[in-house]
Design an enzyme around this catalytic site. Structure first.
Site, mmCIF file in Angstrom:
data_model
loop_
_atom_site.group_PDB
_atom_site.id
_atom_site.type_symbol
_atom_site.label_atom_id
_atom_site.label_comp_id
_atom_site.label_asym_id
_atom_site.label_seq_id
_atom_site.Cartn_x
_atom_site.Cartn_y
_atom_site.Cartn_z
ATOM 1 C CB CYS A 64 -3.219 3.062 0.710
ATOM 2 S SG CYS A 64 -2.239 3.176 -0.798
ATOM 3 C CG HIS A 65 -1.248 4.840 6.343
ATOM 4 N ND1 HIS A 65 -0.154 4.703 5.522
ATOM 5 C CD2 HIS A 65 -0.871 4.364 7.555
ATOM 6 C CE1 HIS A 65 0.840 4.163 6.199
ATOM 7 N NE2 HIS A 65 0.444 3.948 7.434
ATOM 8 C CD GLU A 100 -4.130 8.133 -1.073
ATOM 9 O OE1 GLU A 100 -4.299 7.378 -0.103
ATOM 10 O OE2 GLU A 100 -2.990 8.443 -1.495
ATOM 11 C CG ASP A 114 -18.365 0.714 -17.684
ATOM 12 O OD1 ASP A 114 -18.563 -0.470 -18.020
ATOM 13 O OD2 ASP A 114 -19.231 1.412 -17.120
#
Length: 303
Positions: A64-65, A100, A114
């Protein structure tokens, strides 16, 4: 291994939206709703984690850029036995934001996991997917199938066979790759009348797209733009301006091109390209996907 080269793509507004959910017990959902999870407000924490996830994507995903994010929004919704996350990521850049957006959703849902794992051992994250994206090539690009094309190389030395023409044959290859039927290729000297004759000949043969290479600079013999201008039915200024904007990314010398793009008739357009193979590649790969739509508009179609 390598990343995709996006240097020759448009910088434009792109958006991606992703969703996903985590299945958990109704009892755990109530703990979240009543804000009784000891670690804190699960929904608020997950939203922040999702935003951070979007920002950190290129550090986690090797291909990924590292791209600019202009907007990230993460929302969570409580169901009877699930928490659903939705993320929208937006920015102006040369590649999309799908990963993203999905990473934002994953980080939000992992944060829920979590914070609630002490109360629920049966949680499952599922259905993380992109549900919408916009701004990429799929929104506007079209192949050249059904269109006829021709290539004219303008070069004194290539015409006299003192050097091999490489840019013209490369233009032919690229037009074929985009699906066009190439009906002709010729080499002419840097002479206005010879250029005009070649353009008119290919137009009469039914070419919808005529690509010229060479003769667009400042040399006294560079007359391709002048020859083209004399035949234009309508000039397509936006293409010429965009070619300059693209070209200067690679070399400031692109500003020395005087290339013209325009219509010879409502069914035939001409595109002046530089005489370099690289210039031909960069410009055709960027702009050829727009030619079919431009010709549809010229024939009376709408946007």
């Amino acid at each position: 291994m390598k990343t995709v080269d996006v240097s020759a793509k448009f910088d434009n507004l792109r958006t991606a939206r992703a969703v996903g959910r985590i299945k958990l017990s109704p009892e755990t959902v109530e703990l979240i709703r009543e804000k009784r999870i000891p670690k804190g407000d699960v929904i608020a924490a997950a939203q922040i984690a999702g935003i951070m996830g979007a920002k950190k994507t290129p550090e986690l995903m090797p291909f990924c850029h590292p791209i600019p994010l202009d907007h990230v929004e993460v929302n969570l919704k409580l169901g009877e036995d699930f928490v659903e996350a939705e993320a929208e990521v937006r920015g102006i850049w040369r590649t999309g934001y799908e990963v993203e957006a999905m990473n934002a959703v994953m980080m939000a849902l992992l944060t829920v996991y979590d914070m609630c794992k002490a109360f629920d051992s049966s949680m499952v994250i599922e259905g993380v997917r992109v549900v919408h994206k916009s701004g990429g090539k799929s929104d506007w690009a079209e192949d050249l199938s059904g269109l006829k094309a021709a290539v004219v190389t303008v070069s004194d030395s290539a015409y006299r066979k003192e050097r091999e023409d490489k840019s013209g044959p490369r233009a032919v290859e690229l037009l074929k790759e985009f699906g066009a039927e190439v009906i002709g290729y010729t080499v002419v000297p840097d002479e206005k009348e010879a250029i005009k004759k070649a353009l008119e000949s290919f137009k009469e043969q039914g070419a919808n797209i005529i690509v010229t290479t060479g003769g667009t600079g400042f040399s006294p013999r560079d007359v391709t733009p002048e020859a083209t201008q004399e035949l234009l039915y309508k000039e397509m200024v936006g293409f010429s301006e965009a070619m300059h904007l693209l070209g200067v990314r690679f070399t400031p010398k692109a500003l020395m091109s005087r290339a013209k793009v325009g219509l010879l008739s409502p069914r035939c357009m001409v595109v002046n390209l530089p005489g370099s193979t690289k210039g031909v590649e960069q410009n055709l790969k960027m702009f050829a996907p727009l030619f079919k739509h431009a010709l549809k508009m010229a024939a009376g179609g709408g946007h």
